[in-house]
Design an enzyme around this catalytic site. Structure first.
Site, mmCIF file in Angstrom:
data_model
loop_
_atom_site.group_PDB
_atom_site.id
_atom_site.type_symbol
_atom_site.label_atom_id
_atom_site.label_comp_id
_atom_site.label_asym_id
_atom_site.label_seq_id
_atom_site.Cartn_x
_atom_site.Cartn_y
_atom_site.Cartn_z
ATOM 1 N N ASP A 11 37.173 18.677 -34.526
ATOM 2 C CA ASP A 11 36.616 20.023 -34.429
ATOM 3 C C ASP A 11 36.404 20.551 -35.839
ATOM 4 O O ASP A 11 37.332 20.534 -36.664
ATOM 5 C CB ASP A 11 37.568 20.956 -33.681
ATOM 6 C CG ASP A 11 37.689 20.620 -32.203
ATOM 7 O OD1 ASP A 11 36.782 19.943 -31.678
ATOM 8 O OD2 ASP A 11 38.679 21.037 -31.578
ATOM 9 N N ASP A 130 33.155 22.600 -20.750
ATOM 10 C CA ASP A 130 34.465 23.210 -20.954
ATOM 11 C C ASP A 130 34.922 23.793 -19.624
ATOM 12 O O ASP A 130 34.408 24.824 -19.170
ATOM 13 C CB ASP A 130 34.392 24.303 -22.023
ATOM 14 C CG ASP A 130 34.030 23.752 -23.392
ATOM 15 O OD1 ASP A 130 34.262 22.555 -23.627
ATOM 16 O OD2 ASP A 130 33.513 24.518 -24.231
#
EC number: 4.3.2.10
Length: 265
Positions: A11, A130
Site C-alpha cells: 500500500d 473492498d
C-alpha cells in the site's frame, strides 16, 4: 495444474509503503523500491501496489515510482489507484506494469471495465473489491474510497452482486479485500471466499487476514482461491515467502518453486 500465487501487497501513500488495520491508522513501513526488490528476490510470484488515496484525491498513481519498479524487478506487478480512463491505464502499462487494478473508479463508472477490457484485453484488467461484513444486516457490502478514512463509505452494491456484475463486464481477475480481516492476522475470510468462489469464473485472489503460514494453506485448500495477498506478515518479517511455499508444497498445493523464479533473473 496452475501454480497458486503468493503475492506481497504494498500500500502506497505519499511515495512510501504504509500498512493499516481494517483500512485505518496506517503506519509507514518504508520506501517502495527496496521492499519491491526484496520481495521479488525472495520468491514472490508477483507484486501488487495500491496507491491508497489516489481515487479519493481525484488523481492517479505517481508515474515516477512505477517506472523505477519496472526497471528493478523482473516479476509481474499490478498497479492500482485512481485509474479512471484508457489514458491512465495506458500510462501505467507503458511504464512497465503488467496489470492494472481498478476499484472505486469502477463503482463510479462500471462501463470503464468494458472499455478497458476492449482496449487492453481481459488478462490485464483486475477488479479490486473492498468487502465489509455488516453484522447487523448479515450482508457483505462493497465499500469505496477505503484508502481515505474521511471519504470511505458503503456503496450501493452487495458483494456477490458486484462480483457478478464486473465478471459480466469482462474482468479478468478479482482481488477480494476482506475489510473485517485486514491487518488483524487472524486468517483469511474462508467463509466469504468459499461462498463467492462458486460465483467467480475468473481467478480469485484472497486479501486480508494472513497471520500464520497455515492461513495461506487454508485459503488455497478450503476456499480454492488462485492467489493470496499479504502485507504485514511480510513487512514485519514474521515469516518468509519461501516458508509459505514450502508449506504449500508439503500440502500438495501447486506452487512455483523459488528456484524457477530465480532462474528468470
Amino acid at each position: 495444474m496452475l501454480a497458486k500465487r503468493v503475492i506481497p501487497c504494498l500500500d502506497v501513500r505519499d511515495g512510501q509503503v504504509v500498512k493499516g488495520v481494517k483500512f485505518r491508522n496506517h503506519e509507514i513501513i518504508g520506501d517502495i523500491l527496496p521492499l519491491a526488490k526484496r520481495y521479488a528476490e525472495s520468491g514472490a510470484d508477483e507484486l501488487v501496489f495500491y496507491d491508497i488515496t489516489a481515487s479519493a484525491d481525484g488523481r492517479t498513481v505517481d508515474k515516477s515510482w512505477v517506472e523505477r519498479v519496472a526497471r528493478e524487478i523482473n516479476i509481474p506487478f499490478t498497479v492500482a489507484g485512481g485509474i479512471r480512463s484508457v489514458e491512465h491505464a495506458q500510462t501505467m502499462l507503458s511504464m512497465g506494469a503488467d496489470k492494472i487494478s481498478i476499484n472505486s473508479p469502477a463503482l463510479l463508472n462500471p462501463n470503464l471495465i468494458n472499455t478497458l477490457v476492449e482496449e487492453f484485453g481481459q488478462q490485464c484488467i483486475v477488479i479490486g473489491i473492498d468487502s465489509f461484513y455488516n453484522e447487523q444486516s448479515g450482508e457483505y457490502e462493497v465499500h469505496q474510497f477505503t484508502g481515505d478514512e474521511s471519504k470511505s463509505h458503503k456503496s450501493a452494491w452487495q458483494t456477490k452482486d458486484w462480483l457478478q456484475e464486473v465478471i459480466s463486464r469482462g474482468a479478468g481477475e478479482i482481488v477480494l479485500n476482506c475489510m473485517n480481516q485486514d491487518g488483524v492476522r487472524q486468517g483469511y475470510d474462508i467463509a466469504q471466499l468459499s461462498a463467492l468462489r462458486g460465483h467467480c469464473s475468473v481467478p480469485l485472489i484472497a486479501s486480508g487476514g494472513a497471520g500464520e503460514i497455515q492461513h495461506f494453506v487454508d485459503a488455497f485448500q478450503k476456499a480454492q482461491v488462485d492467489g493470496a495477498l499479504a502485507a504485514s506478515v511480510f513487512h514485519k518479517n514474521l515469516f518468509s515467502i519461501s516458508e509459505v511455499k514450502a508449506a504449500m508444497a508439503a500440502n500438495n498445493i501447486a506452487v512455483r518453486p523459488i528456484e524457477a523464479l530465480q532462474e528468470t533473473t
